[in-house]
Design an enzyme around this catalytic site. Structure first.
Site, PDB file in Angstrom:
ATOM      1  N   GLU A 113      -8.452   3.470  -3.724  1.00 28.34           N
ATOM      2  CA  GLU A 113      -8.830   4.436  -2.676  1.00 28.34           C
ATOM      3  C   GLU A 113      -9.242   5.721  -3.374  1.00 28.34           C
ATOM      4  O   GLU A 113      -8.418   6.333  -4.066  1.00 28.34           O
ATOM      5  CB  GLU A 113      -7.670   4.731  -1.722  1.00 28.34           C
ATOM      6  CG  GLU A 113      -7.350   3.591  -0.782  1.00 28.34           C
ATOM      7  CD  GLU A 113      -6.335   3.971   0.309  1.00 28.34           C
ATOM      8  OE1 GLU A 113      -6.332   5.125   0.777  1.00 28.34           O
ATOM      9  OE2 GLU A 113      -5.543   3.085   0.671  1.00 28.34           O
ATOM     10  N   ASN A 144       0.829  -1.203   0.000  1.00 26.67           N
ATOM     11  CA  ASN A 144       0.000   0.000   0.000  1.00 26.67           C
ATOM     12  C   ASN A 144       0.864   1.255   0.000  1.00 26.67           C
ATOM     13  O   ASN A 144       1.759   1.391   0.852  1.00 26.67           O
ATOM     14  CB  ASN A 144      -0.867   0.016   1.261  1.00 26.67           C
ATOM     15  CG  ASN A 144      -1.711   1.274   1.374  1.00 26.67           C
ATOM     16  OD1 ASN A 144      -2.659   1.471   0.611  1.00 26.67           O
ATOM     17  ND2 ASN A 144      -1.367   2.147   2.317  1.00 26.67           N
ATOM     18  N   GLU A 145       0.629   2.144  -0.931  1.00 26.23           N
ATOM     19  CA  GLU A 145       1.267   3.477  -0.974  1.00 26.23           C
ATOM     20  C   GLU A 145       2.744   3.432  -0.592  1.00 26.23           C
ATOM     21  O   GLU A 145       3.207   4.217   0.241  1.00 26.23           O
ATOM     22  CB  GLU A 145       0.494   4.460  -0.080  1.00 26.23           C
ATOM     23  CG  GLU A 145      -0.911   4.703  -0.570  1.00 26.23           C
ATOM     24  CD  GLU A 145      -1.673   5.813   0.163  1.00 26.23           C
ATOM     25  OE1 GLU A 145      -1.240   6.248   1.241  1.00 26.23           O
ATOM     26  OE2 GLU A 145      -2.717   6.237  -0.364  1.00 26.23           O
TER      27      GLU A 145
HETATM   28  O1  AHR Z   1      -7.841   5.616   3.816  1.00 25.45           O
HETATM   29  C1  AHR Z   1      -7.034   6.238   4.763  1.00 25.45           C
HETATM   30  C2  AHR Z   1      -5.561   6.152   4.413  1.00 25.45           C
HETATM   31  O2  AHR Z   1      -5.303   6.923   3.276  1.00 25.45           O
HETATM   32  C3  AHR Z   1      -5.066   4.780   4.043  1.00 25.45           C
HETATM   33  O3  AHR Z   1      -4.684   4.037   5.151  1.00 25.45           O
HETATM   34  C4  AHR Z   1      -3.871   5.089   3.190  1.00 25.45           C
HETATM   35  O4  AHR Z   1      -3.638   4.096   2.217  1.00 25.45           O
HETATM   36  C5  AHR Z   1      -4.174   6.436   2.599  1.00 25.45           C
HETATM   37  O5  AHR Z   1      -3.112   7.306   2.776  1.00 25.45           O
END
Ligand code: AHR
Length: 529
Positions: free
Chosen positions: A326, A203-204
Site C-alpha cells: 500500500e 493486514n496492518e
Molecule cells: O487503503 C485504505 C486503507 O488504508 C486500507 O484498508 C488499510 O490497509 C490502510 O490503513
C-alpha cells in the site's frame, strides 16, 4: 473498531527522522546549473519485477460496487463487470491486484462471497461501517482478473478468522478437486483451480484500528501456523507477512523484528505501507512534499535492515524480499464512515499536480530499490484513493494516473545504476534533496531504455545533461511531461484535461543529450539504444 482513523495513529508523527546529509559530497546546496547524469549500461541495480507496479482493490466505498462491478449499467458485461474499467486496466498493463482488503479483510468471511448470489448474505461491514451484499467475491474477482489481464494477490482474514480458514481458502482456490473445498469450488461453477500464487497474511495487524489487532508475537505465531497449513495444501505459494503500517507507528521496526523472529522461516516477504500528506508531515510546504520519496526510500532501507538482522540472528540462508503493498498520497478524503450505506462515497481523494509529482518520485524510488522491493501496490486502483474514478457513464483519469501508467509502459528490463550529480536544496528533516531526481531502465531485448525525471524545482526550469559512456541512443521513441502553472490543479469529470501529458521537447538522440525539464514537472523519455 476499524473506523478509528488510521491517520490519528500514524500521521503527525510521520516526519521520519532526519536523513543524514552527505557532507561535502556532490554539488552545493542551492547551486544553479545542470544536473549531470552519467549512464553506463553495464552498471545495473537489479532486474525489475513488473509486479512492483501492481495495485489494490478493496471492498471499500465504490471501489468494487460501482467501480469494477456495476450490474445493470450499459457499460457492464453480462456478469456485471464494467467493461470500460477492465479494458482500461488491461491497456495500462497492471500486473497484479491485491484484494479484498485492506482493513476490510480482517472481518471478511470468504464463504459469504461464493456460491449462488441469491444465497449470499448481506452483512454489516465493520471496518468501514458499510453494507456489504457479497454479490462480488473471490470467484468474481478471479473472473475480473482474467478480463483485466492481471494476477490476483489475495489477502487473508487474520482478524476474526485464523489459520484453518486461510488454509481452506487456499484449498478452495488451488486444489484441482477431490476434497471438500475444491469440490465446493467446482460446485460453484469453477472446474479448474484458480492457482493463486501470492497471499498476504493479514493486514496492518499492528494498528489499533484493525479488527483483531494483536501484539507482534501473537501475530507472528498466528502467521507461522497459517503459513504451515497453507503450504501443506499448496507448496507452490508465496507468502507475505504483515509488517508495520508505517514509520509513524510507535512500534515501527520493533513490530517487524518481533514478527519475523516468529515466522521468518515460513514467509518469503514482509509488507510495508505508507501514505503521504502535504499537511502535518510537511507543514504544507510543497518543496518538502515533492521530496518525500526520499523518506519512502529510508523506510525501505530500514525495513530491509530489520529483515537482514533477523536473517543473521536465525542463521537463515533465505533473504526476504519486500512487498510495498500500500503506497500513495492520501490525506484529504479520510472519513471512513460509510454510514451503513451500500457503496458509499468514501476516500474519494481528488489528486492534483503536486500529488502526481510525488507519485512520480515514488515510482523513481521503487525503481531505485528494485533490488529489494519485488512487489508493490499503488493503493488503490478505482474510486478509492485512486488513479481512476468512475461515474455511471464513463471514467476519469486523475493526475496520479500518468506517472503510474508511464512506469507500467516504459519501465522494463533492468534498472540502471545512474550516476546523478547536481544542485540540491535543503529540505527540513530530510536533508539535501536534488532538484532533479533521475532513474532509468534498460530493456535489452527490446533495445530501448527509459529515463524518469522529476524536477522538484517549483519555480524554475532545470537542465539535465545525460552522457552515455558505452552506447549512444539511436532515437527518441517517446517523451512526455506533466507540468502546469498550478500545483493544486486537478482533473474532474467536468474538466478532465487540466493536468494531462504534454510533449517534452528533446534534442536529437546522441551520446550526450541535454533535456530542459519544466518547473514542477515529471517526465519520461524513451530512447532506442
Ligand atoms: O487503503 C485504505 C486503507 O488504508 C486500507 O484498508 C488499510 O490497509 C490502510 O490503513
Amino acid at each position: 473498531m476499524a473506523r478509528i482513523n488510521r491517520k490519528k495513529f500514524i500521521q503527525g508523527a510521520a516526519t521520519v527522522g532526519a536523513m543524514a546529509a552527505a557532507p561535502g559530497l556532490l554539488a552545493q546546496v542551492g547551486e544553479r546549473g545542470p544536473t549531470r547524469v552519467t549512464i553506463d549500461l553495464e552498471r545495473r541495480i537489479a532486474p525489475l519485477d513488473p509486479r512492483v507496479f501492481g495495485s489494490f482493490l478493496e471492498h471499500l466505498g465504490r471501489a468494487i460496487y460501482e467501480g469494477v462491478y456495476d450490474p445493470g449499467n450499459a457499460l457492464s458485461d453480462k456478469n456485471g463487470l464494467r467493461k470500460d474499467v477492465a479494458e482500461e486496466i488491461r491497456t495500462m498493463g497492471v500486473p497484479i491486484v491485491r484484494y479484498p482488503g485492506g482493513n476490510f479483510v480482517s472481518g471478511y468471511h470468504w464463504l459469504d462471497g461464493v456460491g449462488p448470489k441469491k444465497d449470499r448474505p448481506t452483512v454489516l461491514e465493520r471496518a468501514w461501517n458499510s453494507i456489504e451484499t457479497n454479490q462480488f467475491g473471490t470467484n468474481e474477482f478471479i473472473d475480473w482478473c482474467k478480463l483485466a489481464g492481471t494476477e490476483p494477490l489475495l489477502g487473508l482474514n487474520f482478524g476474526t478468522a485464523g489459520a484453518e480458514d486461510a488454509a481452506n481458502l487456499v484449498e478452495y482456490c488451488n486444489q484441482p478437486g477431490g476434497t471438500k473445498w475444491s469440490e465446493l469450488r467446482k460446485a460453484h461453477g469453477y472446474a479448474a483451480p484458480h492457482n493463486v500464487r501470492r497471499w498476504c497474511l493479514g493486514n496492518e495487524m499492528d494498528g489499533p484500528w484493525q479488527i483483531g489487532h494483536m501484539t507482534a508475537t501473537e501475530y507472528g505465531r498466528k502467521a507461522i501456523d497459517a503459513a504451515r497449513q497453507m503450504r501443506f495444501v499448496d507448496r507452490g505459494i508465496q507468502l507475505v507477512a504483515c509488517g508495520s503500517s508505517g514509520p509513524g507507528m510507535g512500534t515501527y521496526l520493533e513490530w517487524d523484528q518481533q514478527v519475523l523472529q516468529e515466522c521468518y522461516h515460513e514467509v518469503e516477504a514482509l509488507s510495508l505501507h505508507r501514505y503521504f500528506n502535504n499537511e502535518g508531515e510537511t507543514g504544507k510546504d510543497s518543496t518538502k512534499f515533492v521530496a518525500m520519496n526520499l523518506s519512502f526510500e529510508k523506510q525501505i532501507a530500514e525495513v530491509a535492515a530489520v529483515c537482514d538482522t533477523v536473517q543473521g540472528k536465525l542463521r537463515s540462508r533465505k533473504r526476504l524480499w519486500l512487498s510495498f503493498d500500500e503506497w500513495n498520497v492520501w490525506y484529504r478524503a479520510t472519513d471512513g464512515n460509510g454510514r451503513r450505506e451500500k457503496a458509499p462515497h468514501l476516500l474519494e481523494e481528488v489528486y492534483n499536480l503536486e500529488d502526481a509529482l510525488l507519485v512520480g518520485g515514488l515510482v523513481n524510488s521503487l525503481l531505485r530499490r528494485a533490488d529489494r522491493v519485488k512487489l508493490a501496490c499503488l493503493a488503490q486502483l478505482v474510486n478509492v484513493i485512486a488513479p481512476i474514478m468512475t461515474n455511471k457513464s464513463g471514467l476519469l483519469r486523475q493526475t496520479i494516473y500518468f506517472p503510474y501508467v508511464w512506469a507500467l509502459k516504459h519501465a522494463k528490463g533492468e534498472v540502471l545504476d545512474l550516476h546523478v550529480d547536481g544542485p540540491r536544496y535543503d529540505v527540513r528533516d530530510l536533508g539535501p534533496a536534488g532538484y532533479v531526481d533521475a532513474i532509468g531502465t534498460l530493456d535489452r531485448p527490446g533495445k530501448k531504455m527509459a529515463l524518469f525525471l522529476l524536477n522538484r524545482d517549483l519555480q524554475n526550469e532545470r537542465e539535465v545533461t545525460v552522457t552515455w559512456h558505452d552506447a549512444a541512443p539511436t532515437k527518441v521513441v517517446a517523451s512526455q511531461t506533466i507540468t502546469g502553472p498550478d500545483l493544486k490543479a486537478a482533473n474532474t469529470f467536468d474538466a478532465p484535461s487540466k493536468v494531462v501529458p504534454q510533449k517534452l521537447e528533446t534534442p536529437a538522440a546522441s551520446a550526450r543529450m541535454t533535456f530542459k525539464l519544466p518547473a514542477r514537472s515529471y517526465s519520461v523519455v524513451e530512447l532506442g539504444v
